[in-house]
Design a protein around this motif. Structure first.
Motif, PDB file in Angstrom:
ATOM      1  N   SER A 230    -128.025 -87.204  55.036  1.00 55.84           N
ATOM      2  CA  SER A 230    -129.061 -87.275  56.063  1.00 55.84           C
ATOM      3  C   SER A 230    -129.931 -86.025  56.065  1.00 55.84           C
ATOM      4  N   ILE A 231    -130.977 -86.073  56.875  1.00 56.86           N
ATOM      5  CA  ILE A 231    -131.852 -84.908  57.028  1.00 56.86           C
ATOM      6  C   ILE A 231    -131.073 -83.720  57.589  1.00 56.86           C
ATOM      7  N   SER A 232    -130.170 -83.969  58.527  1.00 51.94           N
ATOM      8  CA  SER A 232    -129.382 -82.863  59.084  1.00 51.94           C
ATOM      9  C   SER A 232    -128.452 -82.272  58.028  1.00 51.94           C
ATOM     10  N   ASP A 233    -127.943 -83.117  57.144  1.00 52.95           N
ATOM     11  CA  ASP A 233    -127.124 -82.611  56.039  1.00 52.95           C
ATOM     12  C   ASP A 233    -127.957 -81.747  55.096  1.00 52.95           C
ATOM     13  N   LEU A 234    -129.167 -82.204  54.820  1.00 51.82           N
ATOM     14  CA  LEU A 234    -130.050 -81.440  53.943  1.00 51.82           C
ATOM     15  C   LEU A 234    -130.439 -80.111  54.568  1.00 51.82           C
ATOM     16  N   LYS A 235    -130.603 -80.111  55.892  1.00 51.94           N
ATOM     17  CA  LYS A 235    -130.925 -78.846  56.566  1.00 51.94           C
ATOM     18  C   LYS A 235    -129.777 -77.858  56.425  1.00 51.94           C
ATOM     19  N   ILE A 321    -136.482 -89.063  47.986  1.00 51.69           N
ATOM     20  CA  ILE A 321    -135.113 -89.181  47.485  1.00 51.69           C
ATOM     21  C   ILE A 321    -134.158 -89.800  48.495  1.00 51.69           C
ATOM     22  N   THR A 322    -134.326 -89.507  49.794  1.00 51.61           N
ATOM     23  CA  THR A 322    -133.395 -90.023  50.797  1.00 51.61           C
ATOM     24  C   THR A 322    -134.053 -91.158  51.577  1.00 51.61           C
ATOM     25  N   GLY A 323    -134.719 -90.868  52.688  1.00 58.10           N
ATOM     26  CA  GLY A 323    -135.414 -91.921  53.423  1.00 58.10           C
ATOM     27  C   GLY A 323    -134.451 -92.908  54.054  1.00 58.10           C
ATOM     28  N   GLY A 324    -134.612 -94.206  53.736  1.00 59.26           N
ATOM     29  CA  GLY A 324    -133.776 -95.250  54.315  1.00 59.26           C
ATOM     30  C   GLY A 324    -134.586 -96.241  55.120  1.00 59.26           C
ATOM     31  N   LEU A 325    -134.208 -97.523  55.061  1.00 63.00           N
ATOM     32  CA  LEU A 325    -134.981 -98.554  55.748  1.00 63.00           C
ATOM     33  C   LEU A 325    -134.921 -98.422  57.260  1.00 63.00           C
ATOM     34  N   ASN A 326    -133.889 -97.771  57.769  1.00 59.06           N
ATOM     35  CA  ASN A 326    -133.823 -97.553  59.221  1.00 59.06           C
ATOM     36  C   ASN A 326    -134.850 -96.545  59.698  1.00 59.06           C
ATOM     37  N   HIS A 327    -135.518 -95.886  58.766  1.00 59.10           N
ATOM     38  CA  HIS A 327    -136.472 -94.833  59.124  1.00 59.10           C
ATOM     39  C   HIS A 327    -137.908 -95.218  58.771  1.00 59.10           C
ATOM     40  N   VAL A 328    -138.141 -96.514  58.683  1.00 58.36           N
ATOM     41  CA  VAL A 328    -139.478 -96.994  58.319  1.00 58.36           C
ATOM     42  C   VAL A 328    -140.541 -96.478  59.288  1.00 58.36           C
ATOM     43  N   ASP A 329    -140.195 -96.373  60.558  1.00 54.63           N
ATOM     44  CA  ASP A 329    -141.172 -95.956  61.562  1.00 54.63           C
ATOM     45  C   ASP A 329    -141.163 -94.462  61.837  1.00 54.63           C
ATOM     46  N   ASN A 332    -141.808 -88.890  59.336  1.00 51.42           N
ATOM     47  CA  ASN A 332    -141.606 -88.051  58.152  1.00 51.42           C
ATOM     48  C   ASN A 332    -141.296 -88.876  56.902  1.00 51.42           C
ATOM     49  N   THR A 333    -141.584 -90.174  56.940  1.00 54.33           N
ATOM     50  CA  THR A 333    -141.392 -90.999  55.751  1.00 54.33           C
ATOM     51  C   THR A 333    -142.709 -91.625  55.352  1.00 54.33           C
ATOM     52  N   PHE A 334    -142.711 -92.304  54.228  1.00 54.86           N
ATOM     53  CA  PHE A 334    -143.949 -92.783  53.629  1.00 54.86           C
ATOM     54  C   PHE A 334    -144.254 -94.235  53.957  1.00 54.86           C
ATOM     55  N   HIS A 335    -143.360 -94.932  54.626  1.00 50.62           N
ATOM     56  CA  HIS A 335    -143.445 -96.379  54.690  1.00 50.62           C
ATOM     57  C   HIS A 335    -144.711 -96.901  55.350  1.00 50.62           C
ATOM     58  N   GLN A 336    -145.266 -96.146  56.289  1.00 47.26           N
ATOM     59  CA  GLN A 336    -146.453 -96.614  56.981  1.00 47.26           C
ATOM     60  C   GLN A 336    -147.641 -96.757  56.042  1.00 47.26           C
ATOM     61  N   PRO A 347    -141.749-105.749  48.680  1.00 49.63           N
ATOM     62  CA  PRO A 347    -140.571-105.394  49.478  1.00 49.63           C
ATOM     63  C   PRO A 347    -140.497-103.895  49.728  1.00 49.63           C
ATOM     64  N   THR A 348    -140.339-103.524  50.982  1.00 50.80           N
ATOM     65  CA  THR A 348    -140.315-102.119  51.356  1.00 50.80           C
ATOM     66  C   THR A 348    -139.097-101.424  50.770  1.00 50.80           C
ATOM     67  N   PRO A 349    -139.309-100.367  49.962  1.00 48.85           N
ATOM     68  CA  PRO A 349    -138.178 -99.609  49.422  1.00 48.85           C
ATOM     69  C   PRO A 349    -137.766 -98.508  50.404  1.00 48.85           C
ATOM     70  N   PRO A 350    -136.589 -97.929  50.229  1.00 50.44           N
ATOM     71  CA  PRO A 350    -136.155 -96.852  51.136  1.00 50.44           C
ATOM     72  C   PRO A 350    -136.865 -95.531  50.879  1.00 50.44           C
TER      73      PRO A 350
END
Length: 524
Positions: A230-235, A321-329, A332-336, A347-350
């Motif tokens: 996760s982001i907290s792990d990366l921090k 590299i990380t992201g995740g479909l739960n973070h589409v909104d 700090n992700t690219f999905h938008q 299909p939306t990738p993570p």
């Protein structure tokens, strides 16, 4: 507007503002305006429109199609400076993209062109067009840029009734790979080439490297909701290596001048006993080490891993590299930026690496839309990718023909690039010098501390690379030092530092303003 085009527009707006705010100046060589009636008929080229435009600078726009599918847009300024610059594309391209426009080239009087590389795509990370279409792959790999170059030169010289003085190519990411392909495969096309964060190794580097990374973050390809790390792990990781290494360059700023000098061991973050806080599981550590070390098979390293950097930046690992479909909104992700409006929904990738890596595997290498990385055998990959790599990869270190023509190659890469590992860019440059040590006279690499993919990050990232290659080629001014600018949240310059040709790096004098280029010099 898709995200790549939106990003290009943002960079264009930034560049227009910087030309005033930073005090960049340029002089247009006044040439007699061209004549659209002079545009010639060229075999296998269909000119679809010629229009007079005023955006950026008065010019004619010539749109056309080369062969069956290669679309291009050539812009011919009223006040031509006698030079031509080709702007590279991005991702899998799929629409006409011209990165050169972000460097004020039209305002400076350059004739300039961009291409869609011979196919249409719903999204720049959509590679479905390649399945079963080798002609499209060849156009994307190298042919479209070369044919567009030849056609553009013929139109320019007829339009102005004059010879082109100098021809340049400038690109980053996919455009950087196009740049390197031109230098290697078509050494007569350009006098000067800029290759930023180059996507030059599409099989081992992108297909395998990216699929390797996402398979570690998402071990089950049917569950892409949350990454293993996760982001907290990366921090936790980032805070730990910065505490150890941030001030190695004499500046505490959250930027590693050369991440290879930081010998932090993430195994020190392993959870012990019942403690599960502020530590990582062995599975998480193994996944992170796999990303940092790169993919391997029974014969050893397949490609380079990633250095420390960019783990917690909003445009860093979360996007790539990380992201995740739960973070589409999440902001700090690219999905938008993904366009799912086409009839055949994308299909939306993570994350971006998942999109690029799996599409390269499915639609380029294996030509199988059902492929996934479950039980994937790394040991067969080199042979599996050999055929398609001959079309896509620009990894030859032999630049002798390009250099014999007087060609100059400028390369650059962000040390914190989460998309295309900076270690791979360094590796290619070192291969070139190992092949012929005299190449360092004509090929230079600039590493950019704290910079992400092509632009952005915590480090200073703005350089007008067209000016730099023009100074080198037209003015014979070697780029021994380059000023690079920090950019603030309002997209304005906020200080400067120094870039030095690799393997040298900028050294801080220890007392001056850390955001003033005068406080730095190029060390040994």
């Amino acid at each position: 507007m898709n995200k790549e085009k939106l990003n290009l527009l943002k960079v264009l707006i930034l560049t227009l503002s910087l030309s005033t705010l930073v005090g960049f100046t340029y002089t247009i060589k006044q040439n007699k305006g061209g004549n659209p009636d002079n545009i010639p008929e060229i075999a296998d080229v269909n000119i679809t429109s010629i229009s007079k435009e005023d955006a950026m600078a008065p010019h004619y726009k010539v749109a056309g199609i080369i062969g069956k599918n290669t679309k291009f847009e050539l812009l011919l300024p009223d006040n031509w400076n006698g030079k031509f610059v080709f702007g590279g594309g991005a991702g899998f391209v799929g629409s006409v993209i011209n990165l050169a426009l972000s460097y004020n080239v039209l305002e400076k009087g350059y004739a300039t062109v961009g291409t869609d590389t011979g196919h249409e795509g719903a999204n720049p990370i959509d590679g479905r067009w390649a399945e079963g279409d080798m002609e499209a792959i060849v156009n994307f790999g190298h042919m479209a840029v070369h044919r567009t170059t030849v056609v553009s030169k013929a139109i320019i010289e007829a339009f102005y009734n004059n010879k082109i003085e100098h021809s340049y190519f400038v690109g980053c990411s996919r455009g950087g790979g196009q740049a390197m392909m031109e230098a290697q495969r078509y050494p007569d096309d350009f006098d000067g080439i800029v290759a930023g964060a180059p996507a030059y190794e599409w099989t081992s580097g992108l297909a395998m490297g990216m699929t390797h990374n996402v398979s570690k973050m998402f071990p089950d390809p049917n569950n892409l909701d949350e990454p293993l790390v996760s982001i907290s792990d990366l921090k936790l990781v980032e805070d730990a290596y910065l505490e150890m290494c941030d001030e190695l360059d004499g500046i505490k700023d959250g930027i590693l001048n050369d991440p290879r000098a930081c010998h932090f061991d993430i195994e020190t973050l392993l959870c012990e006993g019942d403690n599960k806080e502020d530590c990582l599981s062995q599975e998480q550590i193994d996944a992170l080490k796999a990303v940092y070390e790169g993919p391997q098979d029974k014969n050893g390293d397949i490609f380079y891993g990633f250095p420390f950097g960019g783990e917690t930046h909003k445009d860093g690992w979360a996007k790539w590299i990380t992201g995740g479909l739960n973070h589409v909104d999440d902001g700090n992700t690219f999905h938008q930026g993904i366009d799912n409006s086409s009839e055949e929904k994308f299909p939306t990738p993570p994350n971006y690496q998942y999109g690029f890596g799996t599409h390269l595997m499915k639609f380029f290498i294996y030509q199988d839309s059902t492929w996934d990385y479950t039980d994937f055998d790394y040991d067969t990959f080199r042979d599996d990718a050999l055929f398609i790599g001959q079309t896509l990869n620009a990894s030859s270190p032999d630049l002798s023909k390009f250099r014999a023509n007087g060609g100059k190659l400028l390369m650059y890469s962000g040390w914190s690039d989460p998309a295309i590992t900076s270690l791979g860019t360094i590796g290619y440059y070192e291969d070139v010098i190992d092949f012929d040590e005299t190449a360092e006279d004509d090929v230079k690499l600039f590493m950019m501390p704290g910079v992400l993919h092509c632009a952005g990050g915590d480090g200073p990232w703005y350089v007008n690379w067209v000016d730099e290659i023009d100074n080198w080629v037209a003015n014979e001014k070697d780029p021994e030092q380059i000023i690079v600018y920090f950019i603030d949240e309002e997209m304005k310059p906020a200080g400067s530092r120094l870039l030095c040709p690799y393997p040298t790096a900028a050294e801080y004098d220890g007392v001056g303003d850390t955001r003033d280029v005068k406080s730095f010099n190029c060390g040994n």
